[in-house]
Scaffold this active site. Structure first.
Site, PDB file in Angstrom:
ATOM      1  N   GLU A 162      24.914 -34.510  46.298  1.00  0.00           N
ATOM      2  CA  GLU A 162      25.114 -33.481  47.325  1.00  0.00           C
ATOM      3  C   GLU A 162      24.319 -33.812  48.589  1.00  0.00           C
ATOM      4  O   GLU A 162      24.833 -33.761  49.708  1.00  0.00           O
ATOM      5  CB  GLU A 162      24.677 -32.122  46.781  1.00  0.00           C
ATOM      6  CG  GLU A 162      24.525 -31.023  47.813  1.00  0.00           C
ATOM      7  CD  GLU A 162      23.538 -29.960  47.373  1.00  0.00           C
ATOM      8  OE1 GLU A 162      22.341 -30.064  47.729  1.00  0.00           O
ATOM      9  OE2 GLU A 162      23.959 -29.023  46.678  1.00  0.00           O
ATOM     10  N   ASP A 196      31.021 -31.508  43.924  1.00  0.00           N
ATOM     11  CA  ASP A 196      30.770 -31.211  45.341  1.00  0.00           C
ATOM     12  C   ASP A 196      30.123 -32.388  46.048  1.00  0.00           C
ATOM     13  O   ASP A 196      30.442 -32.681  47.204  1.00  0.00           O
ATOM     14  CB  ASP A 196      29.940 -29.942  45.496  1.00  0.00           C
ATOM     15  CG  ASP A 196      28.516 -30.059  44.982  1.00  0.00           C
ATOM     16  OD1 ASP A 196      28.279 -30.825  44.014  1.00  0.00           O
ATOM     17  OD2 ASP A 196      27.626 -29.386  45.529  1.00  0.00           O
TER      18      ASP A 196
END
Length: 356
Positions: free
Chosen positions: A60, A117
């Protein structure tokens, strides 16, 4: 321990009376902001460090850093980040990335599970950098990430095509666990442009449907973690029933993609405008209504401003938090991304969203 839990424990130290060191109202990010971010969180080798979590690194964080570097046209930093990411986090058998790096452990990357993500952020940064700098190699790397995600974390549950948060640990024989904040809509739009258009459009469509169905509590908000069966969307068992450090990003990613319509915006607006300046809690329990005994970090306020959530009548002209006031990686990352989106600079979404 999940990254969400680490953030929750970290911000418990900010209990009581959070004052808001504020910048100018609604301002876009500046090169000075990027310089400060690099000084605080980017190591010389391109590793983005989470200073609130033992200087660990995450896919991330690498994704956020790559997005910021391309937005500020900083090729040298982008290249260092990308080289470190590929050499250290890339999984050996596909184009995805291990979710975290532990500087004091051996091996440094003990878990080869990905975080969807992180992969979506990295892929989007590669697409935008490839377009900005005319580098087809970066776009092809993004295409490979999207293809791997489609093959390995896109699943069909009942009538929905859903996005698992990672390769392992989120599905069982009768349900899956979903993190709504992992639906990074601009990246999913880019995936539909570069990979299988129909599948990714379905993921976007069903993700929006999931957000409309999966709203709970007096505020009508998404939880950090949802549980989905062929028939029912609920708050995930085994996770706190909270709108918190993960789900706070949902309105920002929708706004970034131009998908935050009046219906989806409504609960967020009521929540952001309920607390007064500096009074927003770090989380709310969507079952009991209990709120955190400590205040939200500054990045939450940045998200609210960039997402257009703090402009209801009577809300006042809430100034944008100064990046310098967020000494923690996560709050600073939310603040910088919010300021880029606010200024239309995150990747030219205002100019380019039609291409997706």
């Amino acid at each position: 321990m999940t990254l969400s839990l680490v953030r929750r424990r970290l911000f418990q130290t900010i209990a009581g009376g959070l004052s808001l060191p504020l910048g100018s109202a609604g301002r876009a990010a500046t090169p000075d902001d990027w310089s400060l971010y690099c000084q605080r969180f980017v190591a010389s080798d391109g590793r983005v460090t989470d200073n609130g979590n033992g200087m660990q690194s995450h896919s991330e964080g690498q994704g956020y850093g790559l997005l910021f570097a391309q937005a500020f046209d900083d090729r040298a930093t982008f290249d260092r980040m990308f080289v470190w990411t590929e050499q250290t986090l890339k999984r050996p058998d596909d184009a995805l990335h291990a979710w975290h790096y532990l500087p004091d452990a051996s091996p440094h990357v003990p878990d080869q599970n990905n975080a969807t993500d992180g992969d979506l952020l990295i892929a989007l940064a590669l697409v935008l950098a490839g377009r900005r700098w005319g580098r087809s190699d970066l776009i092809e790397s993004a295409r490979a990430i999207y293809a791997a995600l489609r093959a390995q974390v896109v699943v069909t549950v009942g009538h929905r095509m859903l996005l698992l948060p990672g390769l392992y640990g989120f599905s069982s024989s009768n349900h899956v666990v979903i993190n709504p904040s992992y639906y990074i809509m601009p990246s999913l739009m880019a995936a539909s442009d570069l990979d299988d258009h129909d599948i990714w459009q379905r993921v976007i469509h069903d993700g929006l449907d999931l957000l409309r169905q999966g709203r709970f509590g007096r505020w009508n908000l998404p939880p950090d973690w949802m549980q989905v069966t062929s028939e029912v969307v609920t708050i995930a068992r085994g996770h706190p029933a909270r709108f918190s450090y993960d789900a706070v990003r949902v309105p920002l990613y929708l706004q970034w993609a131009g998908l935050l319509d009046a219906d989806l915006r409504s609960g967020f607006m009521r929540y952001w405008n309920a607390w007064g300046e500096g009074g927003m809690p770090a989380w709310v329990d969507l079952r009991s209504g209990m709120t955190a005994p400590y205040n939200a970090p500054l990045g939450f306020y940045a998200v609210g401003i960039a997402s257009g959530l703090l402009d209801m009548p009577g809300a006042g002209n809430v100034p944008f938090p100064a990046l310098a006031a967020s000494s923690n990686y996560y709050s600073a990352s939310l603040t910088l991304l919010s300021s880029l989106i606010l200024g239309g600079l995150a990747y030219g979404v205002v100019q380019q969203k039609g291409a997706f």
